[in-house]
Structure formats: C-alpha cells, structure tokens
Design an enzyme around this catalytic site. Sequence first.
Site, PDB file in Angstrom:
ATOM      1  N   ASP A  28      12.911 -31.220  28.421  1.00 42.75           N
ATOM      2  CA  ASP A  28      12.419 -31.643  27.342  1.00 42.75           C
ATOM      3  C   ASP A  28      12.209 -30.685  26.476  1.00 42.75           C
ATOM      4  O   ASP A  28      11.364 -29.545  26.962  1.00 42.75           O
ATOM      5  CB  ASP A  28      11.214 -32.643  27.449  1.00 42.75           C
ATOM      6  CG  ASP A  28      11.387 -33.850  28.079  1.00 42.75           C
ATOM      7  OD1 ASP A  28      12.333 -34.329  28.347  1.00 42.75           O
ATOM      8  OD2 ASP A  28      10.530 -34.644  28.114  1.00 42.75           O
ATOM      9  N   ASP A 185      13.450 -45.605  25.972  1.00 40.88           N
ATOM     10  CA  ASP A 185      12.180 -45.124  25.903  1.00 40.88           C
ATOM     11  C   ASP A 185      11.049 -46.276  25.890  1.00 40.88           C
ATOM     12  O   ASP A 185      10.459 -46.593  25.039  1.00 40.88           O
ATOM     13  CB  ASP A 185      11.739 -44.094  24.928  1.00 40.88           C
ATOM     14  CG  ASP A 185      12.473 -42.800  24.899  1.00 40.88           C
ATOM     15  OD1 ASP A 185      12.667 -42.409  26.011  1.00 40.88           O
ATOM     16  OD2 ASP A 185      12.867 -42.558  23.946  1.00 40.88           O
TER      17      ASP A 185
HETATM   18  O1  1PR Z   1      15.173 -40.379  19.408  1.00 37.94           O
HETATM   19  O2  1PR Z   1      17.728 -40.048  19.691  1.00 37.94           O
HETATM   20  O3  1PR Z   1      15.828 -38.076  18.493  1.00 37.94           O
HETATM   21  O4  1PR Z   1      16.063 -38.919  20.838  1.00 37.94           O
HETATM   22  C1  1PR Z   1      14.834 -38.054  21.210  1.00 37.94           C
HETATM   23  C2  1PR Z   1      14.911 -37.953  22.684  1.00 37.94           C
HETATM   24  O5  1PR Z   1      13.550 -37.291  23.186  1.00 37.94           O
HETATM   25  C3  1PR Z   1      14.955 -39.153  23.523  1.00 37.94           C
HETATM   26  O6  1PR Z   1      15.484 -39.234  24.525  1.00 37.94           O
HETATM   27  C4  1PR Z   1      13.530 -39.310  24.166  1.00 37.94           C
HETATM   28  O7  1PR Z   1      13.512 -40.089  25.361  1.00 37.94           O
HETATM   29  C5  1PR Z   1      12.960 -37.900  24.089  1.00 37.94           C
HETATM   30  N1  1PR Z   1      11.545 -37.693  23.872  1.00 37.94           N
HETATM   31  C6  1PR Z   1      11.069 -37.783  22.662  1.00 37.94           C
HETATM   32  N2  1PR Z   1       9.790 -37.710  22.769  1.00 37.94           N
HETATM   33  C7  1PR Z   1       9.498 -37.377  24.158  1.00 37.94           C
HETATM   34  C8  1PR Z   1       8.112 -36.867  24.555  1.00 37.94           C
HETATM   35  O8  1PR Z   1       7.974 -36.474  25.766  1.00 37.94           O
HETATM   36  N3  1PR Z   1       7.233 -36.795  23.933  1.00 37.94           N
HETATM   37  N4  1PR Z   1      10.722 -37.114  26.101  1.00 37.94           N
HETATM   38  C9  1PR Z   1      10.770 -37.428  24.896  1.00 37.94           C
HETATM   39  C10 1PR Z   1      11.271 -37.918  27.062  1.00 37.94           C
HETATM   40  C11 1PR Z   1      11.220 -38.337  29.045  1.00 37.94           C
HETATM   41  C12 1PR Z   1      12.167 -38.086  30.011  1.00 37.94           C
HETATM   42  C13 1PR Z   1      11.221 -37.282  31.194  1.00 37.94           C
HETATM   43  C14 1PR Z   1      11.312 -38.325  32.339  1.00 37.94           C
HETATM   44  C15 1PR Z   1      10.874 -37.665  33.786  1.00 37.94           C
HETATM   45  N5  1PR Z   1      11.164 -37.404  27.960  1.00 37.94           N
HETATM   46  O9  1PR Z   1      13.342 -37.489  29.829  1.00 37.94           O
HETATM   47  O10 1PR Z   1      12.189 -36.037  31.356  1.00 37.94           O
HETATM   48  O11 1PR Z   1      10.087 -39.272  31.706  1.00 37.94           O
HETATM   49  O12 1PR Z   1       9.781 -36.891  33.687  1.00 37.94           O
HETATM   50  P1  1PR Z   1       8.766 -37.011  34.974  1.00 37.94           P
HETATM   51  O13 1PR Z   1      10.066 -36.484  36.038  1.00 37.94           O
HETATM   52  O14 1PR Z   1       8.234 -35.665  34.782  1.00 37.94           O
HETATM   53  O15 1PR Z   1       8.138 -38.080  35.283  1.00 37.94           O
HETATM   54  P2  1PR Z   1      16.327 -39.282  19.544  1.00 37.94           P
END
Ligand code: 1PR
Length: 325
Positions: A28, A185
């Site tokens: 991320d 999500d």
């Molecule tokens: O909406 O098309 O612009 O895409 C935004 C992207 O950013 C989406 O794929 C969304 O999942 C991601 N995103 C947005 N905000 C966050 C955040 O964390 N604040 N991260 C975010 C999403 C979640 C997973 C993470 C897993 C595993 N990250 O990718 O890596 O939950 O984590 P873990 O193994 O530590 O539990 P758009």
Amino acid sequence: TMVDVPVCPQISCEGRTLLAKRIIACLDVRENDSGDLVVTKGDQYDVREKQEGGEVRNLGKPVELARRYSDDGADEVTFLNITSFRGDVVDAPMLRVLELTSEHVFVPLCIGGGIRDYTDSKGVTHSALDVATSYFRSGADKVSIGSDAVYAAEKYRSTGVKDGSSCIEQISNVYGRQAVVISVDPKRVYVNSKDETSHTVLEVEDGKQCWWQCTVKGGREVRDLDAFELAQACEALGAGEILLNCIDKDGQNNGFDIALIKQMKASVSIPVIASSGAGKPQHFVDVFQATNADAGLAAGIFHRREVGIDQVKAAVSSSGIPCRE
Ligand code: 1PR
C-alpha cells in the site's frame, strides 16, 4: 538431447487439475507528510500511528520492498496507491516506481488506485483506459480497480446494459480480462436475522451473522451493494480476477475471512485472491484448505519481516497444496 523439464506445479486431484496457489505481496503506497512515497500499512485501513497527530506509518521504500519480495519468491507484487482518489492526475511518482521496479522484478506487477475517468485541472478529460495504458507502459501487467468498479457495477445492475463505457469494459476490451483485477473493500454488517437485509447473510465466528457491504474511497463511504453482487457484475463486465480484502480483518493478523472467501468462490468463476488478516503461515494453509481461493495475499507480516514468503510457501507445500517454492 535430454532437456530438463521443470517440475510442473499443477497436480491432479480426483480428476481435477489444481493450479499452484500464488502468494502475493501487497504494498500500500502513499505520500507521507513530507511528500515521499512510502509503503504504509493500515489497521482496518487506518494508516496513521495511534498517538495524537499520528504520522503515516512508514514501512519502507516501494521499489526496494518489491525487489525483496520478488527475490524471496513472491509470485506477484501488487502496488495500491491508496490516496489516488484525492488527486486529479495520473500519479507520476507512481509511474516511476513501476518503471524502476520492472527493471529488476520479473514477476507480474499489479497496480491499483485511481483507475477511472477524470478531468484534470486544465479541464482535459482522461479515460480510465488512458490511465491504465500509462501504467501498462511503465511496466504493470495488471491494473486493479476499487471505487470505480463499484460505480460500474451499480450502473450495470440498474440498467442491465453493457455499453462499453465502464472502466472495466474499456480496459478489458483492449488489454484482455486477465489485465483487469477488481479490488473489493467490504465491511461486515452484523445482523440478528437474514430478514433484516436483501443481501447475502452468512454465519461467521461465534455464531454471529453478517453481510459484506461494499465501500469506496478506501472504506470511507459505504454503498447498498454486497461484495458478491459487486463481483458478479464486474465479472459480467469483463473483469478477470477478484482481489478480495475485508476491512474488519485488515492488519488484525488473526486469519483470513473464510466465510467471505468461500462464498466469493461460489459466486464467480474468475480467480479470487484472498486478502486481509494473514498473521502466520498456517493462515494461508487454512484459507487454501477451507476455500478454493486461487492466491493468498499479505502485507503487514511481510513488511515487518515477521514471516518470509519462503516460510509461507513451505507451509503451504508441506500441507499438500501445490505452490511454487
Ligand atoms: O478506489 O480504485 O482508487 O483504489 C484504491 C485502492 O487502495 C483499493 O484497492 C483499496 O483496497 C486500497 N486502499 C485504499 N485505502 C486503503 C487503506 O488501507 N487505507 N488499502 C487501501 C487497502 C488492503 C489490502 C491489504 C490487505 C492485507 N489495502 O491491500 O494489503 O488487507 O493486509 P494485511 O496482510 O496486513 O492484513 P481506487
């Protein structure tokens, strides 16, 4: 002459061919308060340190980490530009990260965040396809769509028409469905009875029941759509893969959301990547034993060096599940 044939990672089980399970490292990425692109990691999507005025957690540099994971045997690396919905231009630093990464990393690279039509500050309109094209030209093999996939699915469900205008159709028609990943999500919504909602309710831990509500903008806004409805609509529009997160499980290290993943595999025929909640190698074994997930993704445990990709692969293989070591 004899040729060394590599051992095929597919094995046969009851007449079915099982594909090797992929292990994916996810980065991320966002700007920190000093304007540098860093790999961060949330706790249920909250990426700031807990104390007052907490800074964005910084777990390393994107290019370096991607290289480390590919050297360690990751089958794919995913970058999610998690704050792209705030800006209005294709993220130039992110393109640079992809270019530098693809100089040394030869596993498939997926990039998500900000894949949508947008109008820039000069009033020029760019299509989702233009955005995706700039990522592909910088070395991405797949793009992942979050928020805009939700809007596309809502529109398709209300009109029933595929007019080619959605981000999914635009990109899939040009680059093929294998290049289009949908990042889901969802957030759990607990209910006392199935009658409380029209959405699919399932039993989870401790006899509780819930449905999985789609969110947009990194979990900041909820929609009246469940994760399975979203995925089915996206598959119909031409998506090739589902990256299935779960906000409740993200960063908790207590295992994947098995009920969600199992139901997702029953809902679509495209591959499903299990994500959110991995805390130890056994959690990958659990998810592959309990569901037909095609890949397992983790972030925090790899960034904090708590678990190596090699350890995950060894655990999965030794449980009899095919996995490229
Ligand atoms: O909406 O098309 O612009 O895409 C935004 C992207 O950013 C989406 O794929 C969304 O999942 C991601 N995103 C947005 N905000 C966050 C955040 O964390 N604040 N991260 C975010 C999403 C979640 C997973 C993470 C897993 C595993 N990250 O990718 O890596 O939950 O984590 P873990 O193994 O530590 O539990 P758009």
